[in-house]
Motif scaffolding. Structure first.
Motif, PDB file in Angstrom:
ATOM      1  N   GLY A 252      96.513 -42.692  -0.639  1.00 54.42           N
ATOM      2  CA  GLY A 252      96.612 -41.683  -1.686  1.00 54.42           C
ATOM      3  C   GLY A 252      96.154 -40.327  -1.195  1.00 54.42           C
ATOM      4  O   GLY A 252      96.785 -39.297  -1.473  1.00 54.42           O
ATOM      5  N   LEU A 253      95.076 -40.318  -0.431  1.00 56.53           N
ATOM      6  CA  LEU A 253      94.548 -39.069   0.107  1.00 56.53           C
ATOM      7  C   LEU A 253      95.543 -38.447   1.089  1.00 56.53           C
ATOM      8  O   LEU A 253      95.741 -37.227   1.100  1.00 56.53           O
ATOM      9  CB  LEU A 253      93.213 -39.342   0.800  1.00 56.53           C
ATOM     10  N   CYS A 254      96.184 -39.294   1.895  1.00 61.23           N
ATOM     11  CA  CYS A 254      97.184 -38.792   2.849  1.00 61.23           C
ATOM     12  C   CYS A 254      98.366 -38.166   2.112  1.00 61.23           C
ATOM     13  O   CYS A 254      98.891 -37.117   2.522  1.00 61.23           O
ATOM     14  CB  CYS A 254      97.669 -39.932   3.742  1.00 61.23           C
ATOM     15  N   THR A 263     103.317 -39.850  -5.240  1.00 61.33           N
ATOM     16  CA  THR A 263     102.896 -40.984  -4.415  1.00 61.33           C
ATOM     17  C   THR A 263     101.381 -41.114  -4.409  1.00 61.33           C
ATOM     18  O   THR A 263     100.836 -42.217  -4.514  1.00 61.33           O
ATOM     19  CB  THR A 263     103.413 -40.820  -2.976  1.00 61.33           C
ATOM     20  N   ALA A 264     100.679 -39.984  -4.303  1.00 59.26           N
ATOM     21  CA  ALA A 264      99.221 -40.009  -4.301  1.00 59.26           C
ATOM     22  C   ALA A 264      98.692 -40.599  -5.593  1.00 59.26           C
ATOM     23  O   ALA A 264      97.788 -41.444  -5.589  1.00 59.26           O
ATOM     24  CB  ALA A 264      98.673 -38.598  -4.096  1.00 59.26           C
ATOM     25  N   GLU A 265      99.252 -40.185  -6.712  1.00 61.05           N
ATOM     26  CA  GLU A 265      98.808 -40.709  -8.008  1.00 61.05           C
ATOM     27  C   GLU A 265      99.024 -42.214  -8.085  1.00 61.05           C
ATOM     28  O   GLU A 265      98.165 -42.952  -8.595  1.00 61.05           O
ATOM     29  CB  GLU A 265      99.550 -40.007  -9.137  1.00 61.05           C
ATOM     30  N   ARG A 269      95.921 -44.854  -8.630  1.00 60.08           N
ATOM     31  CA  ARG A 269      95.868 -45.744  -9.798  1.00 60.08           C
ATOM     32  C   ARG A 269      95.778 -47.204  -9.368  1.00 60.08           C
ATOM     33  O   ARG A 269      95.104 -48.006 -10.013  1.00 60.08           O
ATOM     34  CB  ARG A 269      97.073 -45.499 -10.698  1.00 60.08           C
ATOM     35  N   GLN A 270      96.429 -47.551  -8.263  1.00 62.67           N
ATOM     36  CA  GLN A 270      96.289 -48.917  -7.746  1.00 62.67           C
ATOM     37  C   GLN A 270      94.873 -49.159  -7.231  1.00 62.67           C
ATOM     38  O   GLN A 270      94.318 -50.246  -7.415  1.00 62.67           O
ATOM     39  CB  GLN A 270      97.294 -49.145  -6.619  1.00 62.67           C
ATOM     40  N   ALA A 271      94.286 -48.150  -6.618  1.00 62.86           N
ATOM     41  CA  ALA A 271      92.920 -48.288  -6.094  1.00 62.86           C
ATOM     42  C   ALA A 271      91.913 -48.448  -7.214  1.00 62.86           C
ATOM     43  O   ALA A 271      90.846 -49.049  -7.018  1.00 62.86           O
ATOM     44  CB  ALA A 271      92.563 -47.068  -5.244  1.00 62.86           C
ATOM     45  N   LEU A 272      92.213 -47.937  -8.405  1.00 64.66           N
ATOM     46  CA  LEU A 272      91.290 -48.039  -9.533  1.00 64.66           C
ATOM     47  C   LEU A 272      91.059 -49.474  -9.980  1.00 64.66           C
ATOM     48  O   LEU A 272      90.077 -49.759 -10.675  1.00 64.66           O
ATOM     49  CB  LEU A 272      91.821 -47.232 -10.726  1.00 64.66           C
ATOM     50  N   VAL A 273      91.937 -50.383  -9.596  1.00 64.59           N
ATOM     51  CA  VAL A 273      91.770 -51.792  -9.972  1.00 64.59           C
ATOM     52  C   VAL A 273      90.455 -52.334  -9.440  1.00 64.59           C
ATOM     53  O   VAL A 273      89.816 -53.189 -10.051  1.00 64.59           O
ATOM     54  CB  VAL A 273      92.959 -52.640  -9.453  1.00 64.59           C
ATOM     55  N   ASP A 274      90.019 -51.808  -8.298  1.00 57.99           N
ATOM     56  CA  ASP A 274      88.760 -52.244  -7.689  1.00 57.99           C
ATOM     57  C   ASP A 274      87.678 -51.218  -8.002  1.00 57.99           C
ATOM     58  O   ASP A 274      87.838 -50.023  -7.733  1.00 57.99           O
ATOM     59  CB  ASP A 274      88.932 -52.387  -6.173  1.00 57.99           C
ATOM     60  N   LYS A 275      86.568 -51.664  -8.566  1.00 61.76           N
ATOM     61  CA  LYS A 275      85.515 -50.753  -9.000  1.00 61.76           C
ATOM     62  C   LYS A 275      84.870 -49.994  -7.844  1.00 61.76           C
ATOM     63  O   LYS A 275      84.248 -48.953  -8.059  1.00 61.76           O
ATOM     64  CB  LYS A 275      84.446 -51.511  -9.776  1.00 61.76           C
ATOM     65  N   ASP A 279      85.139 -43.934  -8.460  1.00 58.37           N
ATOM     66  CA  ASP A 279      84.777 -42.523  -8.448  1.00 58.37           C
ATOM     67  C   ASP A 279      85.719 -41.710  -7.573  1.00 58.37           C
ATOM     68  O   ASP A 279      86.173 -40.623  -7.962  1.00 58.37           O
ATOM     69  CB  ASP A 279      83.337 -42.345  -7.962  1.00 58.37           C
ATOM     70  N   GLU A 280      86.009 -42.210  -6.379  1.00 58.93           N
ATOM     71  CA  GLU A 280      86.860 -41.486  -5.446  1.00 58.93           C
ATOM     72  C   GLU A 280      88.280 -41.341  -5.977  1.00 58.93           C
ATOM     73  O   GLU A 280      88.885 -40.266  -5.905  1.00 58.93           O
ATOM     74  CB  GLU A 280      86.875 -42.184  -4.078  1.00 58.93           C
ATOM     75  N   ALA A 281      88.826 -42.435  -6.507  1.00 56.23           N
ATOM     76  CA  ALA A 281      90.197 -42.393  -7.024  1.00 56.23           C
ATOM     77  C   ALA A 281      90.292 -41.504  -8.261  1.00 56.23           C
ATOM     78  O   ALA A 281      91.261 -40.750  -8.429  1.00 56.23           O
ATOM     79  CB  ALA A 281      90.679 -43.809  -7.333  1.00 56.23           C
ATOM     80  N   GLN A 282      89.292 -41.570  -9.129  1.00 58.42           N
ATOM     81  CA  GLN A 282      89.297 -40.704 -10.312  1.00 58.42           C
ATOM     82  C   GLN A 282      89.241 -39.241  -9.900  1.00 58.42           C
ATOM     83  O   GLN A 282      89.902 -38.385 -10.501  1.00 58.42           O
ATOM     84  CB  GLN A 282      88.119 -41.046 -11.219  1.00 58.42           C
ATOM     85  N   ALA A 283      88.436 -38.946  -8.884  1.00 63.82           N
ATOM     86  CA  ALA A 283      88.354 -37.564  -8.396  1.00 63.82           C
ATOM     87  C   ALA A 283      89.700 -37.114  -7.853  1.00 63.82           C
ATOM     88  O   ALA A 283      90.120 -35.962  -8.059  1.00 63.82           O
ATOM     89  CB  ALA A 283      87.274 -37.442  -7.324  1.00 63.82           C
ATOM     90  N   GLY A 284      90.391 -38.015  -7.155  1.00 66.41           N
ATOM     91  CA  GLY A 284      91.711 -37.676  -6.643  1.00 66.41           C
ATOM     92  C   GLY A 284      92.701 -37.402  -7.759  1.00 66.41           C
ATOM     93  O   GLY A 284      93.492 -36.447  -7.695  1.00 66.41           O
ATOM     94  N   LEU A 285      92.685 -38.229  -8.790  1.00 72.61           N
ATOM     95  CA  LEU A 285      93.568 -38.015  -9.934  1.00 72.61           C
ATOM     96  C   LEU A 285      93.260 -36.698 -10.630  1.00 72.61           C
ATOM     97  O   LEU A 285      94.171 -36.001 -11.097  1.00 72.61           O
ATOM     98  CB  LEU A 285      93.437 -39.182 -10.921  1.00 72.61           C
ATOM     99  N   HIS A 286      91.979 -36.357 -10.692  1.00 71.96           N
ATOM    100  CA  HIS A 286      91.596 -35.076 -11.304  1.00 71.96           C
ATOM    101  C   HIS A 286      92.152 -33.917 -10.495  1.00 71.96           C
ATOM    102  O   HIS A 286      92.696 -32.955 -11.071  1.00 71.96           O
ATOM    103  CB  HIS A 286      90.080 -34.981 -11.397  1.00 71.96           C
ATOM    104  N   ARG A 287      92.031 -33.976  -9.168  1.00 70.56           N
ATOM    105  CA  ARG A 287      92.562 -32.889  -8.336  1.00 70.56           C
ATOM    106  C   ARG A 287      94.072 -32.733  -8.529  1.00 70.56           C
ATOM    107  O   ARG A 287      94.585 -31.620  -8.609  1.00 70.56           O
ATOM    108  CB  ARG A 287      92.243 -33.145  -6.854  1.00 70.56           C
TER     109      ARG A 287
END
Length: 304
Positions: A252-254, A263-265, A269-275, A279-287
């Motif tokens: 996602g970061l790439c 694609t990043a989103e 969102r798939q990474a959010l399945v794992d706790k 935080d990192e994935a939510q921050a990415g979605l916010h950006r």
């Protein structure tokens, strides 16, 4: 907005990070959609004791406001305000209120002939408290007088000291800091802000097979030398690692790095399945959300 993404991607290709990070460009939107659409601004009079200082600070911020080196505003003299898309005015006042209070403190009450303290006692000292209230205000109006954005930016600080025992605190640095902060607020309200941040990739390898774990570790280390090559290495591991949260986040970061937000989103969102990656994935979605808002503002500017 495509030209901004392409320019950012070209800039990022050769980036060398200092740690296991990827350099991410984010364009944060202006607080005011209406203000962000303006292209030519006249800065009118700012009243109040600190008004001129505040206006000068705002002007400096707006002159420097740019995306990919392209200025966002043309500033013109207030004498030519009729040629501006919008007019900015306001005021800035400072009020210092002094009040007395008592403080019990252990102080020197006797010294020897060399000036060295030889006896201390607790005494009640007469002290002063300075309440500093800085009130800068700014308003942006369109050419027809419609208020596009307005804000009352209050800053407060309290300084205390005991005369004869403490140095008198300086009020000027407090006022200076308050006006600088308020000018930054105005700049963020009126125009998008481009930022480049080194975002740490996820390195957790728990649950990976040994050979795949080593390949993932090598991809992580590669970010220090060649970020795009590291992203290619992460992509090559997707068939073997599948839904591993560390890989999903890094992919996602790439994608975010090159402006492929859809694609990043999806990866975030798939990474959010794992706790472990919440935080990192939510921050990415916010950006990404911020980028999309800023994109709409910039497109509106182009058609204004």
């Amino acid at each position: 907005m495509l030209k901004y993404i392409v320019a950012a991607a070209m800039l990022l290709v050769g980036t060398n990070a200092q740690a296991e990070t990827l350099r991410i460009e984010t364009i944060y939107p202006a607080e005011s959609d209406e203000a962000a659409a303006m292209r030519t601004i006249a800065i009118d009079r700012f009243t109040g004791r600190e008004g001129r200082d505040f206006a000068n600070r705002i002007e400096d911020r707006l002159v420097d406001a740019a995306i990919d080196g392209q200025p966002l505003f043309t500033l013109i003299h207030r004498a030519q305000a009729e040629n501006a898309d919008a007019i900015l005015d306001g005021d800035a006042w400072v009020r210092v209120t002094e009040s007395e209070f008592s403080e019990r403190r252990k102080v020197c009450v006797e010294e020897d002939e060399d000036g060295k303290c030889i006896r201390r006692e607790k005494v009640d000292l007469a002290c002063l408290r300075l309440a500093i209230d800085v009130r800068p205000r700014a308003t942006l109006r369109s050419a027809d007088g419609t208020i596009l954005w307005s804000s009352q930016l209050s800053r407060n600080e309290v300084l205390s000291y005991c005369p004869d025992y403490d140095d008198e605190p300086l009020v000027a640095p407090v006022v200076d800091g308050a006006l600088a902060s308020a000018a930054d607020d105005v700049r963020r309200a009126l125009a998008p802000v481009q930022a480049f941040e080194d975002i740490r990739i996820m390195e957790r390898r728990k649950g990976m097979a040994r050979d795949v774990s080593r390949a993932f570790r090598d991809a992580v280390r590669l970010t220090k030398q060649d970020e795009r090559a590291a992203c290619d290495a992460f992509a090559a591991l997707e068939p073997a690692l599948g839904r591993h949260p560390s890989l999903l986040f890094n992919l996602g970061l790439c994608a975010e790095q090159i402006g492929d937000f859809a694609t990043a989103e999806s990866y975030y969102r798939q990474a959010l399945v794992d706790k472990t990656s919440d935080d990192e994935a939510q921050a990415g979605l916010h950006r990404i959300g911020q980028n999309l808002l800023a994109e709409r503002q910039l497109e509106r500017r182009e058609s204004y």
